[in-house]
Design an enzyme around this catalytic site. Sequence first.
Site, mmCIF file in Angstrom:
data_model
loop_
_atom_site.group_PDB
_atom_site.id
_atom_site.type_symbol
_atom_site.label_atom_id
_atom_site.label_comp_id
_atom_site.label_asym_id
_atom_site.label_seq_id
_atom_site.Cartn_x
_atom_site.Cartn_y
_atom_site.Cartn_z
ATOM 1 C CE LYS A 16 -1.937 -1.563 3.744
ATOM 2 N NZ LYS A 16 -1.441 -2.945 3.780
ATOM 3 C CB ALA A 39 0.196 0.556 9.431
ATOM 4 C CD GLN A 223 -3.797 -2.161 10.233
ATOM 5 O OE1 GLN A 223 -4.723 -1.388 10.257
ATOM 6 N NE2 GLN A 223 -2.569 -1.790 10.562
#
Length: 427
Positions: A16, A39, A223
Amino acid sequence: MPALVLLGAQWGDEGKGKATDLLGGSVDYVVRYQGGNNAGHTVVVGDQKYALHLLPSGILSPGCTPVIGNGVVVDPSVLLSELSGLNERGVDTSKLLLSGNAHIITPYNVTVDKVTERFLGKRKIGTTGRGIGPTYADKINRVGIRVQDLYDESILTQKVEAALDVKNQVLTKLYNRRAIAVEQVVEELLGYADKLAPYVSDTVLVLNQALEDDKVVLFEGGQGTLLDIDHGTYPFVTSSNPTAGGACTGAGVGPTKIGRVIGILKAYTTRVGAGPFPTELFDEDGEALRRIGGERGVTTGRDRRCGWFDAVIARYATRVNGLTDFFLTKLDVLTGWEQIPVCVAYEIDGKRVEELPYSQTDFHHAKPVYEMLPGWNEDISKAKTFGDLPKNAQAYVKALEEMSGAPISAIGVGPGRDETIEINSFL
Ligand code: GDP
Ligand code: IMO
Ligand code: MG
Protein backbone atom coordinates in the site's frame (compact mmCIF):
# COMPACT_ATOMS: atom_id res chain seq x y z
CA MET A 1 -12.55 14.70 -9.03
CA PRO A 2 -14.08 12.47 -6.34
CA ALA A 3 -12.10 10.81 -3.59
CA LEU A 4 -10.19 7.53 -4.03
CA VAL A 5 -9.64 4.79 -1.50
CA LEU A 6 -6.55 2.59 -1.64
CA LEU A 7 -6.63 -0.43 0.63
CA GLY A 8 -5.20 -3.89 1.26
CA ALA A 9 -7.11 -6.72 -0.45
CA GLN A 10 -5.51 -9.56 1.56
CA TRP A 11 -3.97 -9.73 5.07
CA GLY A 12 -1.91 -6.53 4.90
CA ASP A 13 1.59 -5.79 3.57
CA GLU A 14 0.40 -5.86 -0.03
CA GLY A 15 2.43 -2.77 -0.94
CA LYS A 16 0.00 0.00 0.00
CA GLY A 17 2.85 2.37 0.87
CA LYS A 18 4.42 2.08 -2.55
CA ALA A 19 1.08 2.46 -4.34
CA THR A 20 0.13 5.53 -2.29
CA ASP A 21 3.52 7.09 -2.85
CA LEU A 22 3.18 6.53 -6.59
CA LEU A 23 -0.04 8.58 -6.62
CA GLY A 24 1.17 11.07 -3.99
CA GLY A 25 2.59 13.46 -6.58
CA SER A 26 -0.81 13.81 -8.29
CA VAL A 27 -3.14 14.14 -5.30
CA ASP A 28 -3.74 17.02 -2.91
CA TYR A 29 -4.41 15.07 0.31
CA VAL A 30 -3.46 11.59 1.53
CA VAL A 31 -5.49 10.48 4.56
CA ARG A 32 -5.01 7.58 6.97
CA TYR A 33 -8.49 6.63 8.23
CA GLN A 34 -7.97 3.68 10.61
CA GLY A 35 -5.37 1.62 12.43
CA GLY A 36 -2.28 3.06 14.02
CA ASN A 37 1.36 2.18 14.29
CA ASN A 38 0.57 -1.49 13.82
CA ALA A 39 0.97 -0.55 10.14
CA GLY A 40 4.35 -0.61 8.45
CA HIS A 41 4.35 0.91 4.97
CA THR A 42 7.59 0.79 3.01
CA VAL A 43 8.31 3.39 0.38
CA VAL A 44 11.42 3.30 -1.79
CA VAL A 45 12.36 6.56 -3.50
CA GLY A 46 15.59 6.31 -5.52
CA ASP A 47 18.16 4.84 -3.15
CA GLN A 48 16.22 5.95 -0.06
CA LYS A 49 13.96 3.57 1.87
CA TYR A 50 11.33 4.87 4.30
CA ALA A 51 9.28 2.83 6.79
CA LEU A 52 6.12 4.70 7.78
CA HIS A 53 3.87 3.57 10.61
CA LEU A 54 1.43 6.35 11.44
CA LEU A 55 2.11 8.96 8.82
CA PRO A 56 0.31 8.66 5.48
CA SER A 57 2.72 7.75 2.66
CA GLY A 58 1.79 11.04 0.94
CA ILE A 59 4.12 12.79 3.40
CA LEU A 60 6.97 12.02 0.97
CA SER A 61 5.33 13.98 -1.88
CA PRO A 62 6.03 17.71 -1.43
CA GLY A 63 2.74 19.00 -2.92
CA CYS A 64 0.56 16.73 -0.86
CA THR A 65 -1.07 17.41 2.54
CA PRO A 66 -0.91 14.35 4.83
CA VAL A 67 -3.86 13.85 7.17
CA ILE A 68 -4.37 11.57 10.18
CA GLY A 69 -8.14 11.14 10.40
CA ASN A 70 -10.46 10.69 13.38
CA GLY A 71 -10.57 6.90 12.90
CA VAL A 72 -6.84 6.44 13.55
CA VAL A 73 -5.39 5.59 16.98
CA VAL A 74 -2.31 7.68 17.67
CA ASP A 75 0.64 6.90 19.90
CA PRO A 76 2.03 10.43 20.40
CA SER A 77 5.59 9.31 21.12
CA VAL A 78 5.66 7.23 17.92
CA LEU A 79 4.19 10.08 15.89
CA LEU A 80 6.73 12.59 17.20
CA SER A 81 9.68 10.29 16.63
CA GLU A 82 8.47 9.45 13.12
CA LEU A 83 8.20 13.17 12.37
CA SER A 84 11.66 13.96 13.71
CA GLY A 85 13.15 10.97 11.88
CA LEU A 86 11.79 12.31 8.59
CA ASN A 87 12.89 15.88 9.39
CA GLU A 88 16.43 14.62 9.95
CA ARG A 89 16.30 13.12 6.44
CA GLY A 90 15.18 16.46 4.98
CA VAL A 91 11.47 15.67 4.57
CA ASP A 92 9.16 18.61 5.26
CA THR A 93 6.39 17.45 7.61
CA SER A 94 4.94 20.85 8.51
CA LYS A 95 1.74 20.36 6.48
CA LEU A 96 0.55 17.38 8.55
CA LEU A 97 -3.01 17.63 9.88
CA LEU A 98 -4.06 15.57 12.91
CA SER A 99 -7.71 15.11 13.83
CA GLY A 100 -8.60 16.35 17.31
CA ASN A 101 -11.05 13.44 17.48
CA ALA A 102 -8.43 10.73 16.91
CA HIS A 103 -7.96 8.51 19.95
CA ILE A 104 -4.68 8.32 21.79
CA ILE A 105 -2.83 5.08 22.49
CA THR A 106 -1.86 5.54 26.13
CA PRO A 107 0.96 3.65 27.88
CA TYR A 108 -1.64 1.55 29.72
CA ASN A 109 -3.23 0.46 26.43
CA VAL A 110 0.15 -0.88 25.32
CA THR A 111 0.56 -2.69 28.65
CA VAL A 112 -2.92 -4.24 28.38
CA ASP A 113 -2.22 -5.40 24.80
CA LYS A 114 0.93 -7.19 25.90
CA VAL A 115 -0.45 -8.80 29.06
CA THR A 116 -3.64 -10.02 27.40
CA GLU A 117 -1.65 -11.66 24.60
CA ARG A 118 0.57 -13.35 27.17
CA PHE A 119 -2.50 -14.47 29.09
CA LEU A 120 -4.07 -15.99 25.95
CA GLY A 121 -1.03 -18.24 25.56
CA LYS A 122 -1.50 -20.60 22.61
CA ARG A 123 -4.76 -18.87 21.68
CA LYS A 124 -3.07 -15.49 21.17
CA ILE A 125 -3.85 -13.29 18.15
CA GLY A 126 -0.21 -12.43 17.52
CA THR A 127 -0.88 -8.68 17.73
CA THR A 128 1.82 -6.14 17.06
CA GLY A 129 1.78 -5.27 20.78
CA ARG A 130 1.28 -1.58 20.02
CA GLY A 131 -1.90 -1.13 22.09
CA ILE A 132 -4.23 -1.02 19.06
CA GLY A 133 -7.01 -3.36 20.28
CA PRO A 134 -7.23 -1.97 23.84
CA THR A 135 -7.33 1.62 22.52
CA TYR A 136 -10.23 0.85 20.16
CA ALA A 137 -11.89 -1.06 23.02
CA ASP A 138 -11.66 2.06 25.20
CA LYS A 139 -13.11 4.12 22.34
CA ILE A 140 -16.13 1.81 22.05
CA ASN A 141 -16.45 1.60 25.84
CA ARG A 142 -16.47 5.41 25.90
CA VAL A 143 -13.46 5.68 28.19
CA GLY A 144 -10.99 6.66 25.46
CA ILE A 145 -8.66 9.66 25.47
CA ARG A 146 -8.77 11.87 22.38
CA VAL A 147 -6.15 14.24 20.98
CA GLN A 148 -8.31 17.23 21.96
CA ASP A 149 -8.26 16.09 25.61
CA LEU A 150 -4.56 16.99 25.80
CA TYR A 151 -5.64 20.64 25.85
CA ASP A 152 -7.84 20.47 28.96
CA GLU A 153 -5.91 19.16 31.96
CA SER A 154 -8.95 18.76 34.18
CA ILE A 155 -10.90 16.72 31.61
CA LEU A 156 -7.80 14.70 30.76
CA THR A 157 -7.27 13.81 34.43
CA GLN A 158 -10.91 12.78 34.87
CA LYS A 159 -10.78 10.63 31.75
CA VAL A 160 -7.53 8.90 32.68
CA GLU A 161 -9.00 8.24 36.15
CA ALA A 162 -12.10 6.70 34.60
CA ALA A 163 -10.06 4.56 32.22
CA LEU A 164 -7.70 3.30 34.92
CA ASP A 165 -10.39 2.63 37.49
CA VAL A 166 -11.25 -0.82 36.18
CA LYS A 167 -7.96 -1.46 34.39
CA ASN A 168 -5.90 -1.20 37.54
CA GLN A 169 -8.15 -3.74 39.20
CA VAL A 170 -7.63 -6.10 36.30
CA LEU A 171 -3.89 -5.47 36.08
CA THR A 172 -3.26 -6.02 39.78
CA LYS A 173 -5.79 -8.74 40.61
CA LEU A 174 -5.90 -10.76 37.40
CA TYR A 175 -2.54 -10.22 35.76
CA ASN A 176 -0.47 -9.71 38.90
CA ARG A 177 0.99 -6.45 37.60
CA ARG A 178 1.62 -3.14 39.34
CA ALA A 179 -1.14 -0.49 39.21
CA ILE A 180 -0.54 2.44 36.86
CA ALA A 181 -0.58 5.90 38.49
CA VAL A 182 -3.05 8.42 37.03
CA GLU A 183 -0.69 11.39 37.62
CA GLN A 184 2.16 9.72 35.78
CA VAL A 185 0.01 9.08 32.69
CA VAL A 186 -1.46 12.60 32.75
CA GLU A 187 2.00 14.14 33.03
CA GLU A 188 3.32 12.11 30.12
CA LEU A 189 0.34 12.94 27.91
CA LEU A 190 0.46 16.66 28.76
CA GLY A 191 4.10 16.61 27.70
CA TYR A 192 2.99 15.91 24.11
CA ALA A 193 0.38 18.68 23.96
CA ASP A 194 2.56 21.58 22.78
CA LYS A 195 4.51 19.45 20.34
CA LEU A 196 1.36 18.17 18.63
CA ALA A 197 -0.54 21.49 18.77
CA PRO A 198 0.65 22.81 15.36
CA TYR A 199 -0.91 19.83 13.59
CA VAL A 200 -4.24 19.49 15.39
CA SER A 201 -7.22 20.54 13.29
CA ASP A 202 -10.80 19.90 12.25
CA THR A 203 -9.85 17.43 9.54
CA VAL A 204 -13.48 16.58 8.68
CA LEU A 205 -14.15 20.19 7.72
CA VAL A 206 -10.83 20.54 5.85
CA LEU A 207 -11.39 17.37 3.80
CA ASN A 208 -14.99 18.13 2.90
CA GLN A 209 -14.08 21.68 1.85
CA ALA A 210 -11.22 20.28 -0.21
CA LEU A 211 -13.60 17.92 -2.00
CA GLU A 212 -16.02 20.78 -2.66
CA ASP A 213 -13.09 22.68 -4.20
CA ASP A 214 -12.40 19.72 -6.52
CA LYS A 215 -9.19 18.75 -4.79
CA VAL A 216 -8.06 15.14 -5.08
CA VAL A 217 -8.23 13.21 -1.82
CA LEU A 218 -6.71 9.75 -1.46
CA PHE A 219 -7.56 7.56 1.53
CA GLU A 220 -4.76 5.15 2.44
CA GLY A 221 -5.83 2.06 4.37
CA GLY A 222 -3.73 0.28 6.92
CA GLN A 223 -3.80 -3.53 7.30
CA GLY A 224 -6.12 -5.33 4.85
CA THR A 225 -9.61 -6.64 4.09
CA LEU A 226 -9.12 -10.01 5.81
CA LEU A 227 -7.89 -8.22 8.96
CA ASP A 228 -11.08 -6.13 9.16
CA ILE A 229 -12.89 -6.41 12.51
CA ASP A 230 -16.24 -7.04 10.71
CA HIS A 231 -15.25 -8.68 7.44
CA GLY A 232 -11.97 -10.40 8.29
CA THR A 233 -11.03 -13.73 9.81
CA TYR A 234 -12.35 -12.81 13.26
CA PRO A 235 -10.97 -13.06 15.94
CA PHE A 236 -7.64 -13.11 14.10
CA VAL A 237 -8.04 -9.54 12.91
CA THR A 238 -7.13 -6.02 13.88
CA SER A 239 -9.61 -3.83 15.78
CA SER A 240 -10.64 -1.39 13.04
CA ASN A 241 -12.24 -1.32 9.57
CA PRO A 242 -9.59 -1.26 6.83
CA THR A 243 -12.36 -1.98 4.28
CA ALA A 244 -13.67 0.85 2.09
CA GLY A 245 -16.52 1.87 4.40
CA GLY A 246 -13.92 2.62 7.08
CA ALA A 247 -12.73 5.56 4.99
CA CYS A 248 -16.12 7.25 5.44
CA THR A 249 -16.37 6.82 9.21
CA GLY A 250 -12.65 7.24 9.79
CA ALA A 251 -12.42 10.54 7.95
CA GLY A 252 -15.94 11.96 8.11
CA VAL A 253 -16.56 11.90 4.35
CA GLY A 254 -19.81 10.60 2.86
CA PRO A 255 -19.86 7.53 0.58
CA THR A 256 -21.21 9.65 -2.29
CA LYS A 257 -17.81 11.38 -2.43
CA ILE A 258 -15.87 8.20 -3.18
CA GLY A 259 -15.51 7.37 -6.85
CA ARG A 260 -12.80 4.78 -6.97
CA VAL A 261 -11.68 2.01 -4.65
CA ILE A 262 -8.33 0.43 -5.46
CA GLY A 263 -7.44 -2.92 -3.91
CA ILE A 264 -3.74 -3.61 -3.48
CA LEU A 265 -3.17 -7.27 -4.23
CA LYS A 266 0.05 -9.22 -3.92
CA ALA A 267 0.72 -11.72 -6.74
CA TYR A 268 0.93 -14.34 -3.95
CA THR A 269 -0.28 -14.21 -0.30
CA THR A 270 1.28 -13.36 3.06
CA ARG A 271 0.03 -13.09 6.60
CA VAL A 272 1.61 -12.04 9.93
CA GLY A 273 0.31 -13.31 13.28
CA ALA A 274 -2.10 -16.15 13.96
CA GLY A 275 -5.24 -17.26 12.11
CA PRO A 276 -6.38 -19.37 9.15
CA PHE A 277 -4.53 -19.12 5.82
CA PRO A 278 -5.62 -21.81 3.33
CA THR A 279 -2.78 -21.41 0.79
CA GLU A 280 0.01 -21.21 3.38
CA LEU A 281 3.17 -23.10 2.36
CA PHE A 282 5.42 -24.95 4.77
CA ASP A 283 7.89 -26.16 2.15
CA GLU A 284 10.79 -24.73 0.15
CA ASP A 285 8.40 -22.77 -2.10
CA GLY A 286 7.15 -20.86 0.97
CA GLU A 287 10.74 -20.28 2.06
CA ALA A 288 11.63 -19.06 -1.45
CA LEU A 289 8.71 -16.59 -1.54
CA ARG A 290 9.80 -15.27 1.87
CA ARG A 291 13.41 -14.90 0.76
CA ILE A 292 12.84 -13.47 -2.72
CA GLY A 293 9.95 -11.26 -1.59
CA GLY A 294 11.79 -10.00 1.50
CA GLU A 295 8.75 -11.03 3.55
CA ARG A 296 9.69 -9.79 6.98
CA GLY A 297 7.46 -7.46 9.02
CA VAL A 298 8.27 -3.72 8.86
CA THR A 299 6.80 -3.13 12.34
CA THR A 300 7.70 -6.20 14.37
CA GLY A 301 10.44 -7.84 12.29
CA ARG A 302 8.52 -11.14 12.32
CA ASP A 303 8.83 -13.48 9.33
CA ARG A 304 5.65 -13.33 7.26
CA ARG A 305 3.79 -16.56 6.54
CA CYS A 306 3.78 -17.09 2.76
CA GLY A 307 1.53 -18.92 0.31
CA TRP A 308 0.19 -18.97 -3.26
CA PHE A 309 -2.34 -16.51 -4.65
CA ASP A 310 -5.89 -17.07 -3.40
CA ALA A 311 -8.58 -15.97 -5.87
CA VAL A 312 -11.40 -16.72 -3.40
CA ILE A 313 -10.04 -14.00 -1.13
CA ALA A 314 -9.52 -11.59 -4.01
CA ARG A 315 -13.15 -12.03 -5.12
CA TYR A 316 -14.29 -11.47 -1.54
CA ALA A 317 -12.23 -8.26 -1.34
CA THR A 318 -13.81 -7.05 -4.58
CA ARG A 319 -17.27 -7.62 -3.11
CA VAL A 320 -16.95 -6.16 0.40
CA ASN A 321 -15.04 -3.11 -0.79
CA GLY A 322 -16.81 -2.47 -4.08
CA LEU A 323 -13.39 -2.46 -5.75
CA THR A 324 -13.12 -0.65 -9.06
CA ASP A 325 -9.47 -1.61 -9.69
CA PHE A 326 -6.64 -3.77 -8.51
CA PHE A 327 -2.98 -2.81 -8.21
CA LEU A 328 -1.13 -6.12 -8.47
CA THR A 329 2.21 -5.99 -6.65
CA LYS A 330 5.36 -8.11 -6.50
CA LEU A 331 4.82 -9.96 -9.77
CA ASP A 332 8.64 -9.94 -10.14
CA VAL A 333 8.93 -12.19 -7.06
CA LEU A 334 7.29 -15.05 -9.00
CA THR A 335 9.94 -15.07 -11.73
CA GLY A 336 11.69 -18.43 -11.96
CA TRP A 337 8.96 -20.91 -11.10
CA GLU A 338 8.21 -23.45 -13.81
CA GLN A 339 4.57 -23.59 -12.80
CA ILE A 340 2.68 -21.35 -10.41
CA PRO A 341 -0.27 -22.77 -8.46
CA VAL A 342 -3.24 -20.44 -8.00
CA CYS A 343 -6.07 -21.25 -5.60
CA VAL A 344 -9.35 -20.97 -7.54
CA ALA A 345 -11.74 -22.49 -4.98
CA TYR A 346 -11.73 -24.39 -1.68
CA GLU A 347 -12.63 -27.90 -0.80
CA ILE A 348 -14.51 -27.94 2.49
CA ASP A 349 -15.56 -31.30 3.94
CA GLY A 350 -15.47 -32.87 0.48
CA LYS A 351 -17.42 -30.09 -1.28
CA ARG A 352 -16.07 -27.52 -3.75
CA VAL A 353 -16.74 -23.96 -2.53
CA GLU A 354 -16.21 -20.94 -4.79
CA GLU A 355 -16.78 -18.14 -2.25
CA LEU A 356 -15.34 -17.36 1.16
CA PRO A 357 -17.40 -19.29 3.73
CA TYR A 358 -18.97 -17.08 6.38
CA SER A 359 -18.44 -19.78 8.99
CA GLN A 360 -15.12 -19.66 10.77
CA THR A 361 -15.22 -23.42 11.32
CA ASP A 362 -15.58 -24.00 7.57
CA PHE A 363 -12.79 -21.56 6.78
CA HIS A 364 -10.46 -23.37 9.17
CA HIS A 365 -11.17 -26.59 7.21
CA ALA A 366 -10.80 -25.04 3.76
CA LYS A 367 -8.29 -26.80 1.51
CA PRO A 368 -7.14 -24.92 -1.58
CA VAL A 369 -8.10 -26.23 -5.03
CA TYR A 370 -5.19 -25.27 -7.28
CA GLU A 371 -4.95 -24.55 -10.97
CA MET A 372 -1.41 -24.62 -12.38
CA LEU A 373 -0.34 -21.68 -14.52
CA PRO A 374 2.88 -21.74 -16.57
CA GLY A 375 5.73 -19.62 -15.15
CA TRP A 376 8.46 -17.48 -16.76
CA ASN A 377 12.21 -17.00 -16.33
CA GLU A 378 12.84 -13.61 -17.89
CA ASP A 379 13.72 -10.64 -15.63
CA ILE A 380 10.59 -8.46 -15.63
CA SER A 381 11.83 -5.67 -13.34
CA LYS A 382 12.51 -3.34 -16.29
CA ALA A 383 9.11 -3.86 -17.94
CA LYS A 384 7.32 -0.56 -18.55
CA THR A 385 4.24 -1.74 -20.45
CA PHE A 386 2.05 -4.82 -20.26
CA GLY A 387 3.43 -5.85 -23.65
CA ASP A 388 6.98 -5.90 -22.22
CA LEU A 389 6.02 -8.82 -19.96
CA PRO A 390 6.73 -12.38 -21.13
CA LYS A 391 3.63 -14.09 -22.53
CA ASN A 392 3.24 -16.38 -19.50
CA ALA A 393 3.44 -13.43 -17.08
CA GLN A 394 0.77 -11.65 -19.14
CA ALA A 395 -1.39 -14.77 -19.00
CA TYR A 396 -0.86 -15.03 -15.20
CA VAL A 397 -2.06 -11.43 -14.74
CA LYS A 398 -5.03 -11.94 -17.07
CA ALA A 399 -6.03 -15.14 -15.25
CA LEU A 400 -5.88 -13.38 -11.87
CA GLU A 401 -7.95 -10.51 -13.23
CA GLU A 402 -10.58 -12.88 -14.56
CA MET A 403 -10.83 -14.73 -11.24
CA SER A 404 -10.75 -11.67 -9.00
CA GLY A 405 -13.61 -9.62 -10.42
CA ALA A 406 -12.02 -6.22 -11.09
CA PRO A 407 -9.55 -4.89 -13.67
CA ILE A 408 -5.85 -4.95 -12.80
CA SER A 409 -4.92 -1.35 -13.55
CA ALA A 410 -1.28 -1.38 -12.41
CA ILE A 411 1.41 -3.99 -11.85
CA GLY A 412 4.39 -3.73 -9.52
CA VAL A 413 7.60 -5.27 -10.86
CA GLY A 414 9.92 -3.97 -8.11
CA PRO A 415 9.84 -1.89 -4.92
CA GLY A 416 10.84 1.45 -6.52
CA ARG A 417 8.40 4.18 -7.57
CA ASP A 418 9.19 3.69 -11.26
CA GLU A 419 9.08 -0.11 -11.14
CA THR A 420 5.41 -0.08 -12.05
CA ILE A 421 3.44 -0.89 -15.19
CA GLU A 422 0.46 1.45 -15.48
CA ILE A 423 -2.40 0.00 -17.52
CA ASN A 424 -5.34 2.27 -16.66
CA SER A 425 -4.80 5.67 -15.08
CA PHE A 426 -6.15 6.01 -11.52
CA LEU A 427 -6.76 9.76 -11.82
P1 GDP B 1 2.20 -2.19 3.05
O1 GDP B 1 2.11 -2.41 4.50
O2 GDP B 1 0.98 -2.65 2.31
O3 GDP B 1 2.57 -0.77 2.67
O4 GDP B 1 3.38 -3.14 2.52
P2 GDP B 1 4.83 -3.34 3.23
O5 GDP B 1 5.63 -2.12 2.98
O6 GDP B 1 4.68 -3.80 4.63
O7 GDP B 1 5.37 -4.59 2.42
C1 GDP B 1 5.50 -4.56 1.03
C2 GDP B 1 6.97 -4.78 0.66
O8 GDP B 1 7.08 -5.07 -0.71
C3 GDP B 1 7.86 -3.56 0.88
O9 GDP B 1 9.13 -3.99 1.24
C4 GDP B 1 7.87 -2.88 -0.49
O10 GDP B 1 9.04 -2.11 -0.72
C5 GDP B 1 7.86 -4.08 -1.39
N1 GDP B 1 7.20 -3.90 -2.69
C6 GDP B 1 6.08 -3.20 -3.01
N2 GDP B 1 5.73 -3.39 -4.29
C7 GDP B 1 6.66 -4.23 -4.82
C8 GDP B 1 6.83 -4.85 -6.10
O11 GDP B 1 6.05 -4.67 -7.02
N3 GDP B 1 7.91 -5.70 -6.23
C9 GDP B 1 8.78 -5.96 -5.21
N4 GDP B 1 9.79 -6.79 -5.43
N5 GDP B 1 8.64 -5.40 -4.00
C10 GDP B 1 7.59 -4.56 -3.80
P1 IMO C 1 0.07 -2.93 7.21
O1 IMO C 1 -0.66 -1.63 7.21
C1 IMO C 1 0.09 -7.14 8.42
C2 IMO C 1 -1.93 -8.10 12.20
C3 IMO C 1 -1.08 -8.57 13.37
C4 IMO C 1 -2.06 -9.49 14.07
C5 IMO C 1 -3.40 -8.78 13.89
C6 IMO C 1 -3.83 -7.93 15.07
O2 IMO C 1 1.56 -2.80 7.22
O3 IMO C 1 -0.45 -3.83 6.13
P2 IMO C 1 -3.02 -5.59 16.04
O4 IMO C 1 -1.68 -5.14 16.58
O5 IMO C 1 -3.49 -4.78 14.87
O6 IMO C 1 -4.06 -5.70 17.10
O7 IMO C 1 -2.77 -7.09 15.51
O8 IMO C 1 -3.24 -7.94 12.75
N1 IMO C 1 -1.51 -6.80 11.62
C7 IMO C 1 -0.90 -6.67 10.43
N2 IMO C 1 -0.46 -7.60 9.56
N3 IMO C 1 0.20 -5.82 8.12
C8 IMO C 1 -0.26 -4.88 8.97
O9 IMO C 1 -0.29 -3.57 8.65
C9 IMO C 1 -0.81 -5.27 10.21
N4 IMO C 1 -1.33 -4.62 11.27
C10 IMO C 1 -1.77 -5.56 12.12
O10 IMO C 1 0.08 -9.24 12.94
O11 IMO C 1 -2.14 -10.71 13.39
MG1 MG D 1 3.11 -3.37 6.06
